[in-house]
Design a protein around this motif. Sequence first.
Motif, PDB file in Angstrom:
ATOM      1  N   ALA A   1       5.725  -2.499  -9.207  1.00 35.87           N
ATOM      2  CA  ALA A   1       7.092  -2.371  -9.727  1.00 35.87           C
ATOM      3  C   ALA A   1       7.944  -1.521  -8.786  1.00 35.87           C
ATOM      4  O   ALA A   1       9.141  -1.754  -8.631  1.00 35.87           O
TER       5      ALA A   1
ATOM      6  N   LYS B   1       7.147  -4.112  -3.999  1.00 33.43           N
ATOM      7  CA  LYS B   1       6.554  -5.438  -4.168  1.00 33.43           C
ATOM      8  C   LYS B   1       5.765  -5.932  -2.952  1.00 33.43           C
ATOM      9  O   LYS B   1       5.058  -6.927  -3.024  1.00 33.43           O
TER      10      LYS B   1
ATOM     11  N   LYS C   1       4.926 -10.833  -1.320  1.00 27.16           N
ATOM     12  CA  LYS C   1       5.618 -10.114  -2.389  1.00 27.16           C
ATOM     13  C   LYS C   1       4.878 -10.387  -3.698  1.00 27.16           C
ATOM     14  O   LYS C   1       4.574 -11.536  -4.028  1.00 27.16           O
TER      15      LYS C   1
ATOM     16  N   LYS D   1       4.470  -9.820  -7.984  1.00 34.55           N
ATOM     17  CA  LYS D   1       5.181  -9.562  -9.236  1.00 34.55           C
ATOM     18  C   LYS D   1       4.235  -9.841 -10.393  1.00 34.55           C
ATOM     19  O   LYS D   1       3.333 -10.681 -10.289  1.00 34.55           O
TER      20      LYS D   1
ATOM     21  N   SER E   1       3.634 -11.258 -14.148  1.00 32.94           N
ATOM     22  CA  SER E   1       4.203 -12.323 -14.960  1.00 32.94           C
ATOM     23  C   SER E   1       3.455 -12.380 -16.289  1.00 32.94           C
ATOM     24  O   SER E   1       2.250 -12.141 -16.345  1.00 32.94           O
TER      25      SER E   1
END
Length: 166
Positions: free
Chosen positions: A64, A67, A87, A89, A91
């Motif tokens: 967070a 990335k 990168k 993230k 989900s």
Amino acid sequence: MSSPEHKQLIWNLIKDIKVGMLVTKELNDEDGLRARPMSLVQDAYDGTLYFFTSKTDAKAFEIAQDKDVCLTFSNPKDNVYVSLTGKAKLSEKRDLIDQYWNKWVAAWFKNGKDDPDVAILEVKISKGEHWDSTNNKLVQLFEVTKSNIFESSTPNLGESKKFGTE
């Protein structure tokens, strides 16, 4: 980005290794990096790698904040080494969780795939490098010895190829 053929090559190199080391930047250390093993859950590669993780794990907070991540895969027995940068993230996409859920993952989440802490870590790969040597150990030893004796050549231990954005 890499071509579909190159994506297939990368997948062929890492799919049997299964576990890669995910490197993130530590939260409280400007220069500190941290690596931990992560197990692939997919059965094909299109430029994104998927892993299950806990939303409350340190890596979730690190991602967070920053990335940018690196994933490394190695199989010393077959002289295969892969480094991928991308990168990351988190989900909570239900379709991905359902698609990739398996008994291995279930062992980490006692409340099953509906556990509120379950997340998918998506890593979109932008660049990388791989090394693949088909030479056996005897040939590699010969190359290193030859290089040391003649001091004019670098040992030829196999192929290295970079790809993606710089």
